[in-house]
Motif scaffolding. Structure first.
Motif, PDB file in Angstrom:
ATOM      1  N   ASN A  64       0.849  -1.207   0.000  1.00  0.00           N
ATOM      2  CA  ASN A  64       0.000   0.000   0.000  1.00  0.00           C
ATOM      3  C   ASN A  64       0.880   1.251   0.000  1.00  0.00           C
ATOM      4  O   ASN A  64       2.056   1.190   0.333  1.00  0.00           O
ATOM      5  CB  ASN A  64      -0.940  -0.012   1.207  1.00  0.00           C
ATOM      6  CG  ASN A  64      -1.991  -1.108   1.110  1.00  0.00           C
ATOM      7  OD1 ASN A  64      -1.945  -2.098   1.835  1.00  0.00           O
ATOM      8  ND2 ASN A  64      -2.939  -0.956   0.197  1.00  0.00           N
ATOM      9  N   PHE A  65       0.281   2.378  -0.372  1.00  0.00           N
ATOM     10  CA  PHE A  65       1.044   3.609  -0.621  1.00  0.00           C
ATOM     11  C   PHE A  65       0.676   4.712   0.377  1.00  0.00           C
ATOM     12  O   PHE A  65      -0.501   4.896   0.700  1.00  0.00           O
ATOM     13  CB  PHE A  65       0.740   4.087  -2.048  1.00  0.00           C
ATOM     14  CG  PHE A  65       1.418   5.369  -2.428  1.00  0.00           C
ATOM     15  CD1 PHE A  65       2.754   5.376  -2.812  1.00  0.00           C
ATOM     16  CD2 PHE A  65       0.731   6.571  -2.393  1.00  0.00           C
ATOM     17  CE1 PHE A  65       3.388   6.563  -3.156  1.00  0.00           C
ATOM     18  CE2 PHE A  65       1.353   7.770  -2.743  1.00  0.00           C
ATOM     19  CZ  PHE A  65       2.689   7.757  -3.128  1.00  0.00           C
ATOM     20  N   PHE A  66       1.685   5.452   0.818  1.00  0.00           N
ATOM     21  CA  PHE A  66       1.482   6.611   1.701  1.00  0.00           C
ATOM     22  C   PHE A  66       2.297   7.797   1.198  1.00  0.00           C
ATOM     23  O   PHE A  66       3.394   7.614   0.665  1.00  0.00           O
ATOM     24  CB  PHE A  66       1.956   6.303   3.133  1.00  0.00           C
ATOM     25  CG  PHE A  66       1.000   5.460   3.929  1.00  0.00           C
ATOM     26  CD1 PHE A  66       0.127   6.033   4.838  1.00  0.00           C
ATOM     27  CD2 PHE A  66       0.985   4.076   3.789  1.00  0.00           C
ATOM     28  CE1 PHE A  66      -0.755   5.257   5.580  1.00  0.00           C
ATOM     29  CE2 PHE A  66       0.104   3.287   4.518  1.00  0.00           C
ATOM     30  CZ  PHE A  66      -0.776   3.885   5.424  1.00  0.00           C
ATOM     31  N   ALA A  67       1.765   9.004   1.393  1.00  0.00           N
ATOM     32  CA  ALA A  67       2.521  10.224   1.109  1.00  0.00           C
ATOM     33  C   ALA A  67       2.445  11.123   2.334  1.00  0.00           C
ATOM     34  O   ALA A  67       1.424  11.145   3.042  1.00  0.00           O
ATOM     35  CB  ALA A  67       1.928  10.935  -0.103  1.00  0.00           C
ATOM     36  N   VAL A  68       3.534  11.845   2.591  1.00  0.00           N
ATOM     37  CA  VAL A  68       3.549  12.832   3.673  1.00  0.00           C
ATOM     38  C   VAL A  68       3.364  14.196   3.019  1.00  0.00           C
ATOM     39  O   VAL A  68       4.202  14.622   2.220  1.00  0.00           O
ATOM     40  CB  VAL A  68       4.888  12.799   4.449  1.00  0.00           C
ATOM     41  CG1 VAL A  68       4.848  13.779   5.625  1.00  0.00           C
ATOM     42  CG2 VAL A  68       5.216  11.392   4.917  1.00  0.00           C
ATOM     43  N   ILE A  69       2.221  14.835   3.279  1.00  0.00           N
ATOM     44  CA  ILE A  69       1.899  16.129   2.664  1.00  0.00           C
ATOM     45  C   ILE A  69       1.639  17.127   3.788  1.00  0.00           C
ATOM     46  O   ILE A  69       0.782  16.882   4.660  1.00  0.00           O
ATOM     47  CB  ILE A  69       0.668  16.009   1.728  1.00  0.00           C
ATOM     48  CG1 ILE A  69       0.935  14.943   0.645  1.00  0.00           C
ATOM     49  CG2 ILE A  69       0.334  17.358   1.087  1.00  0.00           C
ATOM     50  CD1 ILE A  69      -0.285  14.576  -0.194  1.00  0.00           C
ATOM     51  N   ASP A  70       2.398  18.230   3.774  1.00  0.00           N
ATOM     52  CA  ASP A  70       2.300  19.238   4.846  1.00  0.00           C
ATOM     53  C   ASP A  70       2.392  18.568   6.224  1.00  0.00           C
ATOM     54  O   ASP A  70       1.653  18.911   7.159  1.00  0.00           O
ATOM     55  CB  ASP A  70       0.975  20.028   4.746  1.00  0.00           C
ATOM     56  CG  ASP A  70       0.876  20.796   3.435  1.00  0.00           C
ATOM     57  OD1 ASP A  70       1.931  21.208   2.903  1.00  0.00           O
ATOM     58  OD2 ASP A  70      -0.249  20.960   2.930  1.00  0.00           O
ATOM     59  N   GLY A  71       3.230  17.571   6.325  1.00  0.00           N
ATOM     60  CA  GLY A  71       3.474  16.909   7.608  1.00  0.00           C
ATOM     61  C   GLY A  71       2.409  15.911   8.022  1.00  0.00           C
ATOM     62  O   GLY A  71       2.493  15.311   9.096  1.00  0.00           O
ATOM     63  N   GLU A  72       1.373  15.722   7.187  1.00  0.00           N
ATOM     64  CA  GLU A  72       0.310  14.767   7.533  1.00  0.00           C
ATOM     65  C   GLU A  72       0.368  13.576   6.573  1.00  0.00           C
ATOM     66  O   GLU A  72       0.871  13.698   5.452  1.00  0.00           O
ATOM     67  CB  GLU A  72      -1.059  15.468   7.456  1.00  0.00           C
ATOM     68  CG  GLU A  72      -1.103  16.645   8.433  1.00  0.00           C
ATOM     69  CD  GLU A  72      -2.458  17.342   8.501  1.00  0.00           C
ATOM     70  OE1 GLU A  72      -3.278  17.175   7.570  1.00  0.00           O
ATOM     71  OE2 GLU A  72      -2.680  18.046   9.495  1.00  0.00           O
ATOM     72  N   LEU A  73      -0.159  12.445   7.011  1.00  0.00           N
ATOM     73  CA  LEU A  73      -0.102  11.241   6.171  1.00  0.00           C
ATOM     74  C   LEU A  73      -1.364  11.124   5.324  1.00  0.00           C
ATOM     75  O   LEU A  73      -2.473  11.339   5.823  1.00  0.00           O
ATOM     76  CB  LEU A  73       0.037   9.984   7.042  1.00  0.00           C
ATOM     77  CG  LEU A  73       1.350   9.811   7.800  1.00  0.00           C
ATOM     78  CD1 LEU A  73       1.375   8.478   8.530  1.00  0.00           C
ATOM     79  CD2 LEU A  73       2.528   9.876   6.854  1.00  0.00           C
ATOM     80  N   HIS A  74      -1.159  10.739   4.068  1.00  0.00           N
ATOM     81  CA  HIS A  74      -2.284  10.541   3.139  1.00  0.00           C
ATOM     82  C   HIS A  74      -2.114   9.171   2.496  1.00  0.00           C
ATOM     83  O   HIS A  74      -1.011   8.817   2.064  1.00  0.00           O
ATOM     84  CB  HIS A  74      -2.270  11.619   2.054  1.00  0.00           C
ATOM     85  CG  HIS A  74      -2.519  12.997   2.586  1.00  0.00           C
ATOM     86  ND1 HIS A  74      -3.671  13.705   2.337  1.00  0.00           N
ATOM     87  CD2 HIS A  74      -1.751  13.785   3.399  1.00  0.00           C
ATOM     88  CE1 HIS A  74      -3.613  14.873   2.949  1.00  0.00           C
ATOM     89  NE2 HIS A  74      -2.446  14.954   3.598  1.00  0.00           N
ATOM     90  N   THR A  75      -3.202   8.439   2.418  1.00  0.00           N
ATOM     91  CA  THR A  75      -3.167   7.129   1.756  1.00  0.00           C
ATOM     92  C   THR A  75      -4.486   6.944   1.008  1.00  0.00           C
ATOM     93  O   THR A  75      -5.527   7.464   1.449  1.00  0.00           O
ATOM     94  CB  THR A  75      -2.917   5.990   2.788  1.00  0.00           C
ATOM     95  OG1 THR A  75      -2.635   4.774   2.089  1.00  0.00           O
ATOM     96  CG2 THR A  75      -4.106   5.758   3.711  1.00  0.00           C
ATOM     97  N   PRO A  76      -4.471   6.243  -0.136  1.00  0.00           N
ATOM     98  CA  PRO A  76      -5.724   6.039  -0.867  1.00  0.00           C
ATOM     99  C   PRO A  76      -6.781   5.360   0.015  1.00  0.00           C
ATOM    100  O   PRO A  76      -6.480   4.388   0.716  1.00  0.00           O
ATOM    101  CB  PRO A  76      -5.314   5.133  -2.030  1.00  0.00           C
ATOM    102  CG  PRO A  76      -3.858   5.443  -2.237  1.00  0.00           C
ATOM    103  CD  PRO A  76      -3.302   5.689  -0.869  1.00  0.00           C
ATOM    104  N   ALA A  77      -7.999   5.898  -0.020  1.00  0.00           N
ATOM    105  CA  ALA A  77      -9.108   5.268   0.717  1.00  0.00           C
ATOM    106  C   ALA A  77      -9.386   3.909   0.088  1.00  0.00           C
ATOM    107  O   ALA A  77      -9.296   3.754  -1.139  1.00  0.00           O
ATOM    108  CB  ALA A  77     -10.342   6.154   0.631  1.00  0.00           C
ATOM    109  N   LEU A  78      -9.735   2.937   0.899  1.00  0.00           N
ATOM    110  CA  LEU A  78     -10.005   1.597   0.385  1.00  0.00           C
ATOM    111  C   LEU A  78     -11.262   1.589  -0.473  1.00  0.00           C
ATOM    112  O   LEU A  78     -12.236   2.279  -0.171  1.00  0.00           O
ATOM    113  CB  LEU A  78     -10.189   0.609   1.539  1.00  0.00           C
ATOM    114  CG  LEU A  78      -8.955   0.370   2.410  1.00  0.00           C
ATOM    115  CD1 LEU A  78      -9.306  -0.593   3.544  1.00  0.00           C
ATOM    116  CD2 LEU A  78      -7.794  -0.178   1.591  1.00  0.00           C
ATOM    117  N   ASP A  79     -11.223   0.841  -1.550  1.00  0.00           N
ATOM    118  CA  ASP A  79     -12.444   0.502  -2.293  1.00  0.00           C
ATOM    119  C   ASP A  79     -12.269  -0.951  -2.721  1.00  0.00           C
ATOM    120  O   ASP A  79     -11.303  -1.599  -2.307  1.00  0.00           O
ATOM    121  CB  ASP A  79     -12.683   1.471  -3.467  1.00  0.00           C
ATOM    122  CG  ASP A  79     -11.564   1.432  -4.490  1.00  0.00           C
ATOM    123  OD1 ASP A  79     -10.808   0.432  -4.518  1.00  0.00           O
ATOM    124  OD2 ASP A  79     -11.435   2.390  -5.280  1.00  0.00           O
TER     125      ASP A  79
END
Ligand code: COI
Length: 348
Positions: free
Chosen positions: A231-246
């Motif tokens: 699975n994939f994560f990005a750190v944007i403006d210090g917060e974590l973002h990951t694709p929502a599950l579908d």
């Protein structure tokens, strides 16, 4: 579970090599149980080796197969432990349900895992990051071409002493053409078809010097889904973002653990649709400072850059948040830190 003389001999002859890789070394024992007449047999331990499969078996002809990946750890401990095996058990039941295959009940799943781990206990590698990777799988054994489920199944657990799946800080290749899974398909099930669909993209990515492919959604080729096997994560403006599950994204056990652990450590975590072009712009502006991938095999893999064809989009930092999360996760998995989430299960 009975250890036959053949199994005992296989265990006795086994030597743990210095170099483990990931899946290159097979543990000398495996578990096997069969489903016939609507029920599972008790199963047994066998020496690791070839198995008889009919060439017309549904698993070979139509990919009727679901699997799991989880690890047993024994780092500085006398007794080995599993990590969130209940989540893997549940997911294998859900994967089987998506393919309308016979589900493996909890007792059979855990009995098999524990039998294999106990038999392999003395050669579970003991350095941090190493483990015994367990691969439970179920497949349709009935021969025939009719498009309906097999009426006979085999459940097996094989095992491998391993290091982490990936090392270093690799780049990954955005796959703009091929599709791994579509909403409504089998992308959320851990079944062979998803991995087969990803092989061409992943092999091409590796040939171009990247670790794996990064998959986009099937409908618009715009939203990030996952990497091959992670699975994939990005750190944007210090917060974590990951694709929502579908229904096209595998609900990773490590993904869920990272989200829980990150929130526990004070990070804000967003699960949302992630537009790839917006992400590349954010990497360019520095707002997205870092990306990483996670999975049972990979643990947490820092990513140095996203390759879009020949354009390399490098983040301004690598492995800062990823290494913090990796260490926190491994410390729980290896019982070097308290387990506030009750994730670890020691094998008695
Ligand atoms: C796992 O992480 O357990 C997987 O099944 C991924 C695979 C690429 C090794």
């Amino acid at each position: 579970m009975t250890i036959t003389p053949e199994v005992a001999a296989a265990i006795q002859q086994f030597r743990l090599p210095d170099k483990l890789g990931f899946g290159a070394v097979n543990a000398p024992v495996m578990f096997s149980a069969e489903w016939q007449d609507g029920k599972w047999g008790p199963g047994q331990l066998l020496p690791y080796g070839p198995i008889p499969v009919l060439p017309g078996a549904r698993a070979l002809q139509y990919g009727e197969l679901v699997f799991e990946g989880l690890k047993a750890y024994r780092v500085g401990q006398s007794r080995p432990n599993l990590f969130r095996a209940d989540a893997n058990c549940r997911r294998m039941q859900q994967s089987a349900s998506r393919l309308s295959m016979a589900p493996v009940p909890d007792e059979l799943f855990f009995g098999a895992l524990e039998a294999v781990v106990r038999a392999c206990e003395t050669f579970i590698p003991s350095q941090s990051g190493q483990s015994l990777y367990l691969r439970p799988f179920v497949f349709g054994t009935e021969s025939g071409y009719l498009l309906r489920n097999s009426t006979t199944f085999r459940f097996m657990v094989i095992a491998n002493p391993v290091e982490a799946y990936a090392s270093g800080t690799p780049s990954v290749a955005i796959e703009r053409h091929d599709v791994r899974a579509a909403v409504g398909g089998v992308g959320a099930a851990k079944t062979a078809a998803n991995y087969a669909a990803s092989l061409r993209g992943s092999t091409a990515a590796v040939a171009r010097g990247h670790a794996v492919a990064l998959w986009l959604d099937a409908a618009s080729h715009r939203y990030v889904q996952e990497l091959s096997g992670m699975n994939f994560f990005a750190v944007i403006d210090g917060e974590l973002h990951t694709p929502a599950l579908d229904s096209a994204i595998l609900p990773g056990v490590t993904r869920d653990s990272v989200i829980t652990l990150a929130r526990h450590l004070g990070y804000t975590v967003h699960e949302r649709q992630m537009d790839i072009d917006e992400l590349l712009t954010q990497i360019g502006s520095g707002r997205c400072s870092e990306t990483f991938a996670c999975g049972t095999a990979a643990i947490i893999m820092p990513i140095s850059a996203l390759a879009d064809s020949d354009n390399l989009h490098k983040t301004r930092q690598i492995n800062v948040v990823a290494s913090r999360l990796r260490e926190a996760l491994l410390a729980i998995q290896e019982r070097r830190a308290p387990d506030p989430f009750n994730w670890v299960r020691v094998i008695p």
